[in-house]
Motif scaffolding. Sequence first.
Motif, PDB file in Angstrom:
ATOM      1  N   GLN A 152       0.835  -1.200   0.000  1.00 29.29           N
ATOM      2  CA  GLN A 152       0.000   0.000   0.000  1.00 29.29           C
ATOM      3  C   GLN A 152       0.871   1.252   0.000  1.00 29.29           C
ATOM      4  O   GLN A 152       1.917   1.309   0.667  1.00 29.29           O
ATOM      5  N   LYS A 157      -4.338   5.698   2.822  1.00 28.31           N
ATOM      6  CA  LYS A 157      -5.620   5.653   3.524  1.00 28.31           C
ATOM      7  C   LYS A 157      -6.003   7.037   4.036  1.00 28.31           C
ATOM      8  O   LYS A 157      -7.165   7.458   3.946  1.00 28.31           O
ATOM      9  N   SER A 198     -13.267   2.075  -0.516  1.00 29.59           N
ATOM     10  CA  SER A 198     -12.700   1.624   0.758  1.00 29.59           C
ATOM     11  C   SER A 198     -12.302   0.156   0.693  1.00 29.59           C
ATOM     12  O   SER A 198     -11.300  -0.255   1.296  1.00 29.59           O
ATOM     13  N   LEU A 201      -8.837  -0.479  -0.423  1.00 29.16           N
ATOM     14  CA  LEU A 201      -7.772  -0.146   0.510  1.00 29.16           C
ATOM     15  C   LEU A 201      -7.452  -1.296   1.455  1.00 29.16           C
ATOM     16  O   LEU A 201      -6.470  -1.225   2.199  1.00 29.16           O
ATOM     17  N   ARG A 236      -2.253  -4.311   4.399  1.00 28.36           N
ATOM     18  CA  ARG A 236      -1.476  -3.367   3.584  1.00 28.36           C
ATOM     19  C   ARG A 236      -0.421  -4.035   2.703  1.00 28.36           C
ATOM     20  O   ARG A 236       0.242  -3.347   1.922  1.00 28.36           O
TER      21      ARG A 236
END
Length: 553
Positions: A152, A157, A198, A201, A236
């Motif tokens: 990520q 975020k 979302s 993520l 992540r």
Amino acid sequence: MRDRMKYIGIYRVFVIVWMSAKFMLQLFWFHKTNRIWDEETKRNWDNLMAKQAHEYRVKSIRLGGLLIKFGQFLSSRADLLPQVFIKELEGLVDRVKPVPFSYSKKIIEEEWGGELGEFLEYIEEEPVASASIGEVYKASLKDGTPVAIKVQRYRVKEIFQMDFKALRIVFWMLRRFSSYGKKADLQALYREIVTVMSNELDFKKELQNGNHFKKRFKDMENVYIPEYYNDLSTQRVLVMEWIEGARVTDIPFIKENGISREQVARTLFDLCVEQFLYTGMFHSDPHSGNLMLKADGTVVVIDFGMVGEIKKRDASYLRMMIQGFILDDYDQVIDALYKMNFLLGNADTERVKKMLRETVDMYLEGDFTKLDATIMNDIMEDIQQFVKNQPIQLPADYAFLGRATSIIIGVLTAVYPQIDLMAWGKPVIREWMSGADSKYGFYKDIAADTARPLLSLPRALVSFLESGDRDREWSAEKQQNHMFHQFYLFYASLSFFTMIAGGVFGLYWYRSADLLLMWIGFGVGLMGAAGLLSFGRKHVKMMQAINTNRRGP
């Protein structure tokens, strides 16, 4: 300096809100100063749309975050934006400048709870891919197994949360100051966007999606889904099998390895049919970067962060809608659109039915031997025009389905330009419409619906469901079948009312003790009953014959 500014919340919110407000003011002023929509006005309108889309695209690439993903989302919304705007956003590729490797290294070590050397033999510091949500690195496990590690992006975020706040303000402005905001359910649209974005993520969800697709397509020939390393994957960080190959549209690679382009296209077609027509999840971003090709011709599907879902009830409603088109029953089409949440409560259903009928007649009376990108663009333009003044809102899953379909058509034509989608699609659609798993099975409902007053089957849709060899024959017989249907239906109805009327008069005169009139009344009723039985039986036989001919030998 500008790279640092994009991490400041108030700056991001200001840029996004100001850009949106400026766009709204430009649109307001354009409509205010252009009362007559001639050709020059339309050209100026298209230029304005292209200019706005270009500005959005540039700011998206610079700021990253939600703007890129939202731009891709908007590119699927022919119900929201003009085609010229969508065309510019189609070039919004999710590739951004990579962050320094030190940021990614820190995230991996935080997620794994130890140094990289404890888990990896080596990792290349230059990413093989860099997008708005994550970077992908090539690495090797301790046992030498090559893997791809998706990490990520730094503070992504936090960036998305800031952009969600900006988007909420923009949607408030649309509700208060735009005509579209007054007829659309923007709150529901905002919730859909937040939910979809979302989910991307959370790499745990992508891991679940990837494992689901691997299990679902494990028996499909020439299709492969990479293995995922569950023990190394976190919210992540995502670790998967490294695949050697090329993009599915890499024609030199295909020729070099002696791969059949038609076979590759057929594999992609079958893969998408399984996803797009039947219940379950589907890959909603099947562009060539997410479809790889191995040297042996195997198609590899990667990146399951963006998926949609066709629920069982949605598949039934879709069949119900298509059946309504085929039966020329637009009340059924409208009912299906309501159930699919396409139509909002204040829709003018009579106007929608009229526009649907005119649109279907315009397209399906034509002789389209191929469904290519040009036809798809024309259809999208007409859809956008169709919903412009109607309270119609496309749910996110259907928007993603339409976008995925449009993308895969482009991939298929790039891989195999000679593809005839109509010829490939006919048997698939015919099987889908008459599937045993559907309570709206086409043929089953035809048999149960013989009392419909209008069973006028539009030529193009019926021809689409029939094999090519029977097209001319069915075209010649259609008017005759329709005439006999109306004939039997009229006289069966007349016989029914005669039977009822005769019975009522017979009972009336029976109570009045007038035997002669009583027997006349009962006689008329019996004649009506005999006529109803005769015409009804002939009608049923005719429908059975039509069904038998439609199924073919």
